[in-house]
Write an enzyme that holds these catalytic residues in place. Structure first.
Site, PDB file in Angstrom:
ATOM      1  N   ARG A 238       0.842  -1.192   0.000  1.00  0.00           N
ATOM      2  CA  ARG A 238       0.000   0.000   0.000  1.00  0.00           C
ATOM      3  C   ARG A 238       0.881   1.247   0.000  1.00  0.00           C
ATOM      4  O   ARG A 238       1.899   1.294   0.709  1.00  0.00           O
ATOM      5  CB  ARG A 238      -0.896   0.043   1.241  1.00  0.00           C
ATOM      6  N   GLU A 267      -4.164   7.401  -4.788  1.00  0.00           N
ATOM      7  CA  GLU A 267      -4.415   6.895  -6.151  1.00  0.00           C
ATOM      8  C   GLU A 267      -5.698   7.495  -6.721  1.00  0.00           C
ATOM      9  O   GLU A 267      -6.651   7.714  -5.975  1.00  0.00           O
ATOM     10  CB  GLU A 267      -4.507   5.364  -6.115  1.00  0.00           C
ATOM     11  N   HIS A 285      -1.361   0.382 -10.083  1.00  0.00           N
ATOM     12  CA  HIS A 285      -2.028  -0.559  -9.158  1.00  0.00           C
ATOM     13  C   HIS A 285      -2.669  -1.736  -9.921  1.00  0.00           C
ATOM     14  O   HIS A 285      -3.892  -1.896  -9.938  1.00  0.00           O
ATOM     15  CB  HIS A 285      -3.089   0.163  -8.304  1.00  0.00           C
TER      16      HIS A 285
HETATM   17  P1  NAP Z   1      -1.424 -11.146   4.833  1.00  0.00           P
HETATM   18  O1  NAP Z   1      -1.413 -12.585   4.487  1.00  0.00           O
HETATM   19  O2  NAP Z   1      -2.268 -10.688   5.969  1.00  0.00           O
HETATM   20  O3  NAP Z   1       0.090 -10.689   5.060  1.00  0.00           O
HETATM   21  C1  NAP Z   1       0.448  -9.483   5.642  1.00  0.00           C
HETATM   22  C2  NAP Z   1       1.717  -9.713   6.447  1.00  0.00           C
HETATM   23  O4  NAP Z   1       2.151  -8.444   6.966  1.00  0.00           O
HETATM   24  C3  NAP Z   1       1.506 -10.655   7.613  1.00  0.00           C
HETATM   25  O5  NAP Z   1       2.388 -11.717   7.516  1.00  0.00           O
HETATM   26  C4  NAP Z   1       1.777  -9.801   8.867  1.00  0.00           C
HETATM   27  O6  NAP Z   1       2.520 -10.579   9.796  1.00  0.00           O
HETATM   28  C5  NAP Z   1       2.569  -8.618   8.317  1.00  0.00           C
HETATM   29  N1  NAP Z   1       2.240  -7.380   9.014  1.00  0.00           N
HETATM   30  C6  NAP Z   1       1.012  -6.862   9.233  1.00  0.00           C
HETATM   31  N2  NAP Z   1       1.098  -5.705   9.907  1.00  0.00           N
HETATM   32  C7  NAP Z   1       2.404  -5.507  10.144  1.00  0.00           C
HETATM   33  C8  NAP Z   1       3.151  -4.480  10.803  1.00  0.00           C
HETATM   34  N3  NAP Z   1       2.534  -3.442  11.398  1.00  0.00           N
HETATM   35  N4  NAP Z   1       4.490  -4.575  10.835  1.00  0.00           N
HETATM   36  C9  NAP Z   1       5.110  -5.633  10.280  1.00  0.00           C
HETATM   37  N5  NAP Z   1       4.478  -6.634   9.631  1.00  0.00           N
HETATM   38  C10 NAP Z   1       3.141  -6.567   9.576  1.00  0.00           C
HETATM   39  O7  NAP Z   1      -1.888 -10.279   3.589  1.00  0.00           O
HETATM   40  P2  NAP Z   1      -1.664 -10.572   2.033  1.00  0.00           P
HETATM   41  O8  NAP Z   1      -2.822 -11.330   1.510  1.00  0.00           O
HETATM   42  O9  NAP Z   1      -0.290 -11.117   1.814  1.00  0.00           O
HETATM   43  O10 NAP Z   1      -1.759  -9.066   1.469  1.00  0.00           O
HETATM   44  C11 NAP Z   1      -0.877  -8.083   1.931  1.00  0.00           C
HETATM   45  C12 NAP Z   1      -1.287  -6.705   1.443  1.00  0.00           C
HETATM   46  O11 NAP Z   1      -0.964  -6.570   0.069  1.00  0.00           O
HETATM   47  C13 NAP Z   1      -2.776  -6.387   1.470  1.00  0.00           C
HETATM   48  O12 NAP Z   1      -3.201  -5.987   2.777  1.00  0.00           O
HETATM   49  C14 NAP Z   1      -2.902  -5.274   0.460  1.00  0.00           C
HETATM   50  O13 NAP Z   1      -2.741  -4.023   1.093  1.00  0.00           O
HETATM   51  C15 NAP Z   1      -1.730  -5.513  -0.496  1.00  0.00           C
HETATM   52  N6  NAP Z   1      -2.196  -5.938  -1.848  1.00  0.00           N
HETATM   53  C16 NAP Z   1      -1.834  -5.206  -2.933  1.00  0.00           C
HETATM   54  C17 NAP Z   1      -2.240  -5.624  -4.182  1.00  0.00           C
HETATM   55  C18 NAP Z   1      -1.874  -4.859  -5.420  1.00  0.00           C
HETATM   56  O14 NAP Z   1      -2.605  -4.953  -6.394  1.00  0.00           O
HETATM   57  N7  NAP Z   1      -0.787  -4.136  -5.443  1.00  0.00           N
HETATM   58  C19 NAP Z   1      -3.017  -6.771  -4.339  1.00  0.00           C
HETATM   59  C20 NAP Z   1      -3.345  -7.491  -3.211  1.00  0.00           C
HETATM   60  C21 NAP Z   1      -2.919  -7.067  -1.958  1.00  0.00           C
HETATM   61  P3  NAP Z   1       2.388 -10.309  11.366  1.00  0.00           P
HETATM   62  O15 NAP Z   1       0.924 -10.408  11.686  1.00  0.00           O
HETATM   63  O16 NAP Z   1       3.233 -11.344  12.008  1.00  0.00           O
HETATM   64  O17 NAP Z   1       2.934  -8.933  11.585  1.00  0.00           O
HETATM   65  C1  8YV Z   2      -7.039  -4.494  -6.167  1.00  0.00           C
HETATM   66  C2  8YV Z   2      -5.787  -4.821  -3.929  1.00  0.00           C
HETATM   67  O1  8YV Z   2      -6.382  -3.473  -6.847  1.00  0.00           O
HETATM   68  O2  8YV Z   2      -6.685  -6.826  -3.078  1.00  0.00           O
HETATM   69  C3  8YV Z   2      -6.185  -5.728  -2.819  1.00  0.00           C
HETATM   70  O3  8YV Z   2      -5.975  -5.351  -1.662  1.00  0.00           O
HETATM   71  O4  8YV Z   2      -5.200  -3.816  -3.720  1.00  0.00           O
HETATM   72  C4  8YV Z   2      -6.045  -5.222  -5.338  1.00  0.00           C
HETATM   73  O5  8YV Z   2      -6.293  -6.559  -5.471  1.00  0.00           O
HETATM   74  C5  8YV Z   2      -8.278  -3.960  -5.581  1.00  0.00           C
HETATM   75  O6  8YV Z   2      -8.860  -4.841  -4.684  1.00  0.00           O
HETATM   76  C6  8YV Z   2      -9.268  -3.591  -6.672  1.00  0.00           C
HETATM   77  O7  8YV Z   2     -10.426  -3.118  -6.108  1.00  0.00           O
END
Ligand code: NAP
Ligand code: 8YV
Length: 320
Positions: A238, A267, A285
């Site tokens: 993020r 964004e 994104h």
């Molecule tokens: P997840 O499985 O919950 O993984 C997040 C990791 O971050 C966890 O292992 C957690 O471990 C760690 N974490 C959380 N808060 C923290 C903190 N304050 N300090 C240090 N570590 C921390 O989530 P995910 O499914 O992998 O997704 C992660 C993030 O990717 C989403 O929340 C979203 O914002 C982003 N995302 C972006 C896109 C894109 O299109 N660019 C798409 C999907 C997701 P601990 O609990 O041990 O800290």
């Molecule tokens: C998408 C994301 O861009 O899953 C998330 O957290 O940031 C992305 O997968 C978003 O959800 C589209 O609405």
């Protein structure tokens, strides 16, 4: 879409934003839907008033939601499209007894693929290499060398579902993996108890942290200084996790070698100054933006709504 009285028998559903047209089309057939984002402020308020006691569910993008929905006292489910639920107000959902579902797991592969693409783009300078070939600059001499991945360290901030999918992809590139989470995991990677410590040992620091207050601006000047001038920063988590002024300064002054960004604080606005730089790759994104992945995410939104209306347990409830 229908007006409130025209379809009897279909449950009311408020669709907050235009999160995925294909899914919304499906929802339009299943439910008496109301496309909230198409209304002006006064119409929105009227719709909320009209739906009181009649509508128990909304569908929305997970990272962007309209706070007006919390005025709907009968609301019991927010079915969110996306895994990062930083657009949801969990104080209000807890206070009002609203369940929240999101779309985890199904997007891990697409987002991890994109993270690897950004790593390769940064370290081999692919965007500039492409334009070098396309514009004929190659005729004047060879393109500058990039950097190899083998033997380098990829530091992952946020080793969760997606972070682990990235780590699995990094292994065939012979990258060493280090990570920082709040909690140490049972994984064969180097754990760092702080982001600065992680940055110090990383050749590429990849941020996969969720958004929200706890991670706001955690990638700051100190972390970027620790990363150093030979190393790269990649953000697929993020934009709110990054001090974007500090990152711009680090890129401009060569305090880090370069960056690859998929996400930004505000964004679709990308802060001034970034687009002028050659050492940053800017993406809009698109981490989960494949036809297949977005369809699978939409299916989870649909299935969670169906479970709610059937009185069944949600498939992917977010428990805060
Ligand atoms: P997840 O499985 O919950 O993984 C997040 C990791 O971050 C966890 O292992 C957690 O471990 C760690 N974490 C959380 N808060 C923290 C903190 N304050 N300090 C240090 N570590 C921390 O989530 P995910 O499914 O992998 O997704 C992660 C993030 O990717 C989403 O929340 C979203 O914002 C982003 N995302 C972006 C896109 C894109 O299109 N660019 C798409 C999907 C997701 P601990 O609990 O041990 O800290
Ligand atoms: C998408 C994301 O861009 O899953 C998330 O957290 O940031 C992305 O997968 C978003 O959800 C589209 O609405």
């Amino acid at each position: 879409m229908s007006n409130l009285t025209s379809i009897i028998g279909k449950p009311e559903l408020l669709v907050v934003n235009d999160f995925h047209p294909e899914t919304i089309k499906f929802l339009d057939r299943q439910y008496s839907t109301h496309h909230f984002w198409k209304s002006g402020a006064a119409e929105k308020q009227q719709l909320i008033n009209d739906l009181q006691g009649k509508c128990t569910a909304v569908a929305t993008a997970s990272w962007d939601c309209d706070p007006l929905i919390y005025e709907l006292e009968s609301l019991r489910l927010i079915s969110a499209f996306g895994v990062g639920v930083d657009g949801i107000d969990f104080e209000r959902t807890a206070a009002q007894g609203i369940q929240v579902s999101n779309t985890p797991d199904v997007l891990d592969d697409a987002v991890a693929d994109l993270a690897v693409a950004l790593i390769l783009n940064c370290t081999r300078n692919l965007i500039n290499a492409e334009s070098f070939a396309r514009t004929g600059e190659w005729n004047k001499g060879p393109f500058q060398f990039g950097h190899s991945l083998a033997g380098k360290t990829l530091g992952i901030a946020g080793l969760g579902r997606i972070g682990q999918a990235i780590a699995a992809r990094a292994a065939p590139f012979k990258l060493n993996i280090a990570y920082h989470n709040r909690n140490k995991k049972d994984v064969p990677y180097t754990f760092c108890s702080s982001l600065t410590e992680l940055a110090e040992i990383s050749d590429i620091l990849l941020c996969m942290l969720p958004g929200g207050e706890e991670t706001r601006n955690v990638i700051n000047a100190e972390v970027l200084a620790a990363l150093g001038k030979q190393s790269y920063f990649v953000n697929v988590g993020r934009g709110s996790s990054v001090d974007e002024e500090a990152l711009l300064h680090a890129l401009k002054t060569g305090a880090i070698a370069g960056a690859g960004l998929d996400v930004y604080k505000n964004e679709p606005h990308i802060p001034d100054g970034y687009a002028d730089l050659k050492n940053v790759v800017l993406l809009p994104h698109i981490g989960s933006a494949t036809v297949e992945t977005r369809r699978a995410m939409g299916q989870l939104v649909i299935d969670n709504l169906a479970a709610h209306f059937a009185g069944n347990s949600l498939l992917t409830e977010v428990r805060s």
